[in-house]
Design an enzyme around this catalytic site. Structure first.
Site, mmCIF file in Angstrom:
data_model
loop_
_atom_site.group_PDB
_atom_site.id
_atom_site.type_symbol
_atom_site.label_atom_id
_atom_site.label_comp_id
_atom_site.label_asym_id
_atom_site.label_seq_id
_atom_site.Cartn_x
_atom_site.Cartn_y
_atom_site.Cartn_z
ATOM 1 N N GLU A 259 1.670 -1.283 -7.762
ATOM 2 C CA GLU A 259 0.764 -0.268 -7.218
ATOM 3 C C GLU A 259 0.715 0.916 -8.164
ATOM 4 O OE1 GLU A 259 1.393 0.853 -3.106
ATOM 5 O OE2 GLU A 259 0.830 2.941 -3.518
ATOM 6 N N GLU B 89 -2.293 11.216 -5.451
ATOM 7 C CA GLU B 89 -2.005 11.388 -4.029
ATOM 8 C C GLU B 89 -1.768 12.869 -3.773
ATOM 9 O OE1 GLU B 89 0.296 7.936 -1.895
ATOM 10 O OE2 GLU B 89 1.290 8.385 -3.797
#
Length: 353
Positions: free
Chosen positions: A241, A246
């Site tokens: 990932e 974020e």
């Protein structure tokens, strides 16, 4: 005794020509061997402000040597031969890269060699993008929706229900808008949107730029990220990932870049962060530069994290994109009780070679 003398005479007669041949050969090779090898390079477009060239990747070589009849350049795995010593080569690897060039001057089998180090900039070429210029739903040739609450709140105890409604996901005025809303919906207290390019587009290596303005409010958790194409067979985190960006509303203006893979996932992921300003009132460009050696994370071209990639890691296969805004969960934290709604706005997603 006569036999011994005869043998010695024969041996002497045999050796004399060999010694003479070897000596003559040495004299000839000394005369034929090139000398004074000089290599001049011109990186096209090089200036004080463009120290590695204009982005074309073109480098001109002028090679000379005394007594040379031909020249060879070894650039990576490519060998270039020239009789004039004048060679033009175009480097294709995007970005700024340093190369060691091996140069040889020949005369028959005799040669001399040297090396030249060059740092060359190549402007990346756009290979895929979504500019979100057509109002309505996201382009269904590029994106699909992931809906519902997922397993265990998408594995993170998230609170939202992802829908395909225009209230949660739409393209409007050149922007993708993913809106998180406080509302009761199918047993969840919030709704939001999550779109993916899975089975429609994926990429292995390159420069990726995503220009976005982030939602505001405690509990919001927008993410611009990627998963390995083999997630269905390998599972997570074996698929890998890459979290390009974020942000959590409970820690305003702190941008995270993170990688998850076996042994380094969840709270043990490899990650770094940078504090910037105005994430919710201004657009910023969130980027990675990804190849077989490293993954570099940027905000507005400011490097804040470098991860060393390698052949034993899952980051050497195609990955697809995910754009979403979660609410709460393990990373998003507590939701502000006064939260009503907020929107993640994405201006573009661009992939360069």
């Amino acid at each position: 005794m006569k036999k011994v003398k005869l043998i010695l005479v024969i041996v002497f007669c045999v050796l004399i020509p060999l010694i003479s041949c070897s000596s003559d050969s040495g004299d000839n090779s000394s005369n034929n061997k090139p000398s004074n090898l000089v290599v001049n390079t011109e990186i096209v477009g090089l200036t004080a402000s463009l120290p590695n060239g204009d982005g074309s990747g073109v480098v001109n070589f002028i090679i000379s040597a005394d007594n040379a009849t031909s020249y060879k350049l070894l650039i990576g795995t490519e060998t270039i031969t020239s009789t004039s010593g004048i060679v033009s080569h175009t480097f294709n690897q995007s970005g700024t890269n340093t190369y060691t060039i091996y140069v040889s001057a020949y005369n028959g089998n005799e040669f001399i060699s040297t090396t030249v180090n060059l740092t060359v900039y190549v402007t990346p070429s756009l290979v895929w993008s979504d500019e979100f210029n057509v109002n309505g739903s996201p382009d269904n040739t590029k994106w699909s929706y992931e809906t519902g609450t997922g397993s265990g709140g998408w594995g993170n105890n998230e609170l939202q229900y992802y829908t395909n409604r225009p209230e949660n996901v739409k393209v409007e005025n050149g922007l993708l808008k993913i809106t998180a809303i406080k509302e009761n919906y199918s047993g969840s207290a919030y709704t939001s949107g999550r779109i993916v390019t899975k089975d429609k587009y994926s990429v292995k290596y390159g420069r990726i730029d995503i220009r976005a303005k982030l939602p505001i409010g405690g509990g919001t958790w927008p993410a611009l990220w990627m998963l390995g194409n083999n997630i269905s067979s390998a599972g997570w985190p074996a698929c890998g990932e890459i979290d390009i960006m974020e942000h959590v509303g409970n820690d305003l203006n702190r941008i995270h870049g993170t990688l998850h893979y076996p042994g380094h996932s969840g709270g043990n992921a490899d990650s770094s962060s940078i504090l910037i300003s105005n994430v919710s009132s201004e657009f910023h460009v969130y980027s990675i530069d990804w190849n077989a050696s490293f993954i570099k994370f940027y905000v507005d071209n400011q490097l804040f994290y470098t991860f060393n990639n390698g052949g034993n890691l899952p980051f050497n296969q195609p990955f697809f994109f995910i754009l979403n805004c979660a609410m709460g969960g393990n990373f998003g934290g507590s939701v502000d009780p006064n939260f009503v709604s907020s929107t993640l706005e994405v201006d573009y997603v661009r992939v360069y070679n």
